[in-house]
Design a protein around this motif. Structure first.
Motif, PDB file in Angstrom:
ATOM      1  N   ASN A 149      40.177  47.752  47.225  1.00 46.56           N
ATOM      2  CA  ASN A 149      40.636  48.642  46.150  1.00 46.56           C
ATOM      3  C   ASN A 149      41.697  47.975  45.292  1.00 46.56           C
ATOM      4  N   ASN A 150      42.453  47.076  45.892  1.00 48.23           N
ATOM      5  CA  ASN A 150      43.436  46.325  45.121  1.00 48.23           C
ATOM      6  C   ASN A 150      43.730  45.013  45.829  1.00 48.23           C
ATOM      7  N   LYS A 188      39.981  35.589  43.663  1.00 48.25           N
ATOM      8  CA  LYS A 188      39.524  35.780  42.279  1.00 48.25           C
ATOM      9  C   LYS A 188      39.440  37.279  41.984  1.00 48.25           C
ATOM     10  N   PRO A 189      39.570  37.660  40.729  1.00 51.60           N
ATOM     11  CA  PRO A 189      39.650  39.100  40.449  1.00 51.60           C
ATOM     12  C   PRO A 189      38.308  39.833  40.493  1.00 51.60           C
ATOM     13  N   TYR A 190      37.194  39.079  40.398  1.00 46.90           N
ATOM     14  CA  TYR A 190      35.905  39.748  40.165  1.00 46.90           C
ATOM     15  C   TYR A 190      35.528  40.745  41.256  1.00 46.90           C
ATOM     16  N   PHE A 197      37.271  42.615  42.967  1.00 43.56           N
ATOM     17  CA  PHE A 197      38.021  43.867  42.829  1.00 43.56           C
ATOM     18  C   PHE A 197      37.541  44.662  41.610  1.00 43.56           C
ATOM     19  N   LEU A 198      37.043  43.947  40.599  1.00 45.55           N
ATOM     20  CA  LEU A 198      36.681  44.604  39.337  1.00 45.55           C
ATOM     21  C   LEU A 198      35.255  45.163  39.340  1.00 45.55           C
ATOM     22  N   ILE A 199      34.378  44.575  40.127  1.00 45.04           N
ATOM     23  CA  ILE A 199      32.966  45.000  40.109  1.00 45.04           C
ATOM     24  C   ILE A 199      32.862  46.480  40.490  1.00 45.04           C
ATOM     25  N   PRO A 200      32.178  47.266  39.651  1.00 43.61           N
ATOM     26  CA  PRO A 200      32.109  48.716  39.912  1.00 43.61           C
ATOM     27  C   PRO A 200      31.115  49.066  41.008  1.00 43.61           C
ATOM     28  N   GLU A 201      31.475  48.781  42.235  1.00 38.61           N
ATOM     29  CA  GLU A 201      30.616  49.091  43.386  1.00 38.61           C
ATOM     30  C   GLU A 201      31.481  49.612  44.526  1.00 38.61           C
TER      31      GLU A 201
END
Lengths: 535, 237
Positions: free
Chosen positions: A532-533, A390-392, A394-398
């Motif tokens: 990171n990706n 799932k993308p979350y 990777f997207l969470i700013p932590e």
């Protein structure tokens, strides 16, 4: 039927051509082939192990019967799974809609499965050489054993066909047949267990339990076993009785198949769709939990994640998801399996080595080795692996390291909890020194960390979207490489301690524990950019 | 503002994106259009920071992989991937906690209501249809009050009401100065509000047009798309 042959011919041809277009896959197949050949050659050339267990043909009786169960039961159970294992989505979309007889299509489906299992026969055959040496069998006897496996594969496919014909569209029948299938290994275990525990836990009783004539009474599996060993021992009564039974079973199965009215397309459709999603998720490495959950009703009375701020929200989310998967949160089937394996192994060693002064040390070392091996099979699909689909994450700013640790936290904690339960119960039954028990728990848990670390490292090196076969091979090789130094240190410590007559599981376990934790931490730090990706 | 500069994404020798450069200003809605396999989704995923790439991408002046950029970037993937064992409302809670949002409940309630998920707050992700899962993705992306949003085929699977609400949300976001990129095949669905269009072919931007120029020429988005893509195919033959 011509159309089906055409599909099969083209599929085989394209699969071969596709393999040649993917050199990595070709190398992998070549390596598997070479290792099989190596296994056969080694089997023929190695010296028979000079041990009571190896010489006694009764061990072969038991091992062969276990193998036949291992082959047959899962395949027969698949016959109840709406034919999902027989057909792919492309079969459903293209062949089902074609003007072909459902029976011919079913034969095609079952035949396809049989072909896919031939690889297993080849794998088992590679042990032929070794079995010949160990049990001093002639070539014809070894071939007989391989023939028995092949015979089982064919018979079990036929039984699966019949099960499918009878149960398709009839859930109650399917449920009833499922119990009958479960009854077969249960019967074998009962016969074995009653004899084994009834006469006392000794090596001699272990062997005599494996060679009881009653074990051959169970339908199909026992009959094949009785027939093959009848041929092996030139026992004409067994050959006749079990041969007639198998022939009778075959005739009845063919008649049932010929006279059954098949309307299974609807049953297959849903299953094939789920199977397609499941295989796709394995191929892409994005395990969808929905496939495992199916239509299971989940209680959502207690809602809300409740805790978490930043990266640790992932951990609390996993706790919430865990509580929905199982009422007991961390306790699930792997806990039960581990407990079972630990108790059986521990009690067996306890009985067999009852007069050995180092009995308890051997119990905890032995149980930890076997349980850590079993743990591997439950460690592949941890919470953090599901998160990668799932993308979350990777997207969470932590910070990626924080996210990785928090996403793995439940998978890291679980083995320690499983081990605590199993080893404490084992200790209550067989006794043992507290440091040994604690060390064993720590070592088992630390192997869980190594499995996760190896998975992280494999994801980092091979990538998440690569070939899953290569990924798994690489992952398993990494586990081996990461574990070896720790085990070596443990053995060295034990050998050193032996000089001072101070043998304990703690002496061996602590170096392994510290190595496992250190190497796992190091890998986590080295792979900090994994999130990171998605590649 | 979203600034993409010399974005190249390779899979082995194949270039999925070949030296893309464009800017989407604050309050602008840019459409990434193009046939299947043109590289639209790859570009969106690179901007979202999900793929490795060559070149530079900035979100409101921050490198797209920085924490600052992630904090203000919303991404709605082409294939919705909700957590199967979390309820609709728990998705909101998860995002709020993970992004350290404060006083998020009112906004979450509003989003859930607009996407008609308010009577399904306690439904698990696995129990929802594809369309509803897509609505969760939209709610999650917009809950963080993003300054830039990436939509990858957002209208696929949505019911007419949700499409209407999404269009209305897009117009509101535009008026709030949010930069938006939409990758879509459904050109008629963005016809009302697009500001800029990038037509992609074989990983490259074949044409870049602003709305006012297209309107002045008397063309519409669909005509422009076919003119450029068909001309390009003919030229290559």
């Amino acid at each position: 039927m011509k159309a089906i042959f055409y599909v099969v011919r083209k599929a085989v041809k394209n699969a071969v051509l596709d393999t040649f277009r993917h050199p990595a896959r070709l190398i992998l197949y070549a390596l598997i082939g070479l290792s099989l050949i190596y296994g056969i050659i080694m089997g023929f050339t190695m010296n028979a192990v000079d041990y009571e267990l190896s010489k006694d043909i009764r061990a072969l009786y038991g091992g062969y019967l276990a193998l036949l169960h291992f082959i047959s039961i899962p395949i027969m159970l698949k016959g109840l799974s709406s034919g999902t294992s027989f057909f792919s989505m492309s079969d459903v979309n293209n062949i089902f809609s074609a003007p072909l007889s459902p029976k011919k299509i079913l034969i095609y489906g079952v035949g396809r499965q049989l072909l896919s299992m031939l690889f297993l026969v080849i794998c088992f055959s590679s042990y032929g050489g070794m079995v010949m040496r160990v049990f001093r069998l002639s070539v014809s006897n070894a071939l007989l054993l391989v023939g028995g496996i092949l015979m089982t594969f064919i018979l079990v496919q036929m039984i699966t066909l019949v099960i499918f014909c009878i149960s398709s569209g009839h859930p109650k029948r399917a449920e009833f047949i499922k119990y009958i299938i479960y009854a077969i290994p249960l019967y074998t275990l009962t016969v074995f267990g009653v004899h084994m525990f009834g006469y006392g836990l000794t090596i001699e009783n272990l062997f005599s339990s494996m060679a009881q004539p009653m074990l051959a009474y169970s339908p199909m599996i026992g009959w094949v076993h009785g027939f093959i060993f009848g041929l092996l021992n030139h026992d004409t009564t067994n050959i006749a009785v079990y041969g007639i039974l198998l022939l009778f079973m075959t005739i009845v199965s063919v008649l049932i198949f010929l006279y059954s009215k098949l309307d299974y397309y609807e049953d297959v459709l849903q299953g094939a769709e789920n199977n397609y999603i499941f295989r796709d998720s394995i191929r892409t490495g994005t395990m969808s939990e929905a496939v495992f959950l199916g239509s299971r009703k989940i209680n959502v009375s207690n809602t809300g994640i409740g805790k978490g701020h930043g990266a640790n929200t992932i951990f609390y989310k996993h706790l919430k998801e865990g509580s929905r998967r199982s009422r007991f949160k961390f306790l699930n089937i792997s806990t039960a399996v581990l407990l079972g394996v630990a108790l059986v192994t521990g009690i067996a060693i306890n009985q067999l080595l009852s007069f050995n002064p180092f009995k308890n040390t051997i119990i905890y070392i032995g149980v930890t080795i076997i349980c850590s091996y079993v743990q591997f099979f439950f460690s592949a699909a941890g919470d953090w692996v599901k998160e990668l689909g799932k993308p979350y994450i990777f997207l969470i700013p932590e910070d990626p390291v924080k996210k990785l640790i928090m996403a793995s936290a439940t998978s890291i904690i679980k083995p320690f909890i499983d081990a605590s339960i199993s080893y404490i119960i084992l200790a209550v039954i067989v006794g043992g020194a507290i440091p040994d028990i604690i060390t064993s728990i720590l070592v088992y848990g630390s192997f869980g960390c190594v499995y996760i670390a190896a998975n992280v490292l494999a994801q980092r090196i091979v990538g998440m979207n690569g070939n899953r076969g290569i990924f798994i091979t690489f992952y398993m090789s990494l586990i081996f490489l990461l574990m070896v130094p720790g085990v070596f240190l443990g053995v060295m410590a034990l050998t050193h301690a032996r000089m001072f007559a101070d043998i304990s599981a703690t002496v061996m376990g602590l170096p392994i524990f510290f190595w496992n934790i250190s190497i796992s931490l190091l890998i986590f730090l080295m792979c900090r950019n994994l999130l990171n990706n998605v590649e | 503002m979203i600034n993409v500069s010399h974005l190249t994404k390779k899979y082995g020798k194949f270039k999925a994106n070949d030296n893309l450069s464009f800017t989407v200003k604050d309050g602008e809605i840019a459409v990434l259009a193009g046939p299947n396999g043109a590289g639209k989704s790859t570009a969106i995923k690179c901007i979202a920071g999900l793929l490795r790439f060559d070149g530079e991408i900035e979100i409101c002046g921050h490198n797209n992989k920085s924490m600052e950029a992630k904090q203000i970037l919303g991404y709605i993937p082409e294939i919705p991937a909700p957590f199967e064992l979390l309820t609709v409302w728990e998705h909101m809670e998860f995002i709020a906690r993970a992004y350290k949002l404060e006083n998020w409940e009112d906004k979450a309630n509003e989003l859930v209501k607009r996407m008609e998920l308010d009577n399904k707050k306690n439904k698990l992700g696995k129990e929802l249809s594809k369309g509803m899962q897509q609505k969760i993705s939209i709610c999650c992306a917009l809950l963080i009050s993003p300054k830039a949003v990436l939509f990858d085929e957002p209208f696929v699977g949505l019911d007419p009401h949700a499409i209407k609400e999404l269009k209305s949300l897009l117009t509101e976001m535009k008026s709030q100065g949010i930069s938006i990129i939409i990758s879509t095949h459904m050109l008629e669905s963005v016809d009302e509000f697009w500001d800029k269009v990038f037509i992609m072919m074989d990983g490259k931007i074949e044409a870049e047009r602003e709305r006012r120029f297209v309107e002045e020429s008397g063309e519409n988005l669909e005509e422009l798309f076919f003119n450029i893509t068909e001309k390009s195919v003919t030229a290559r033959k």
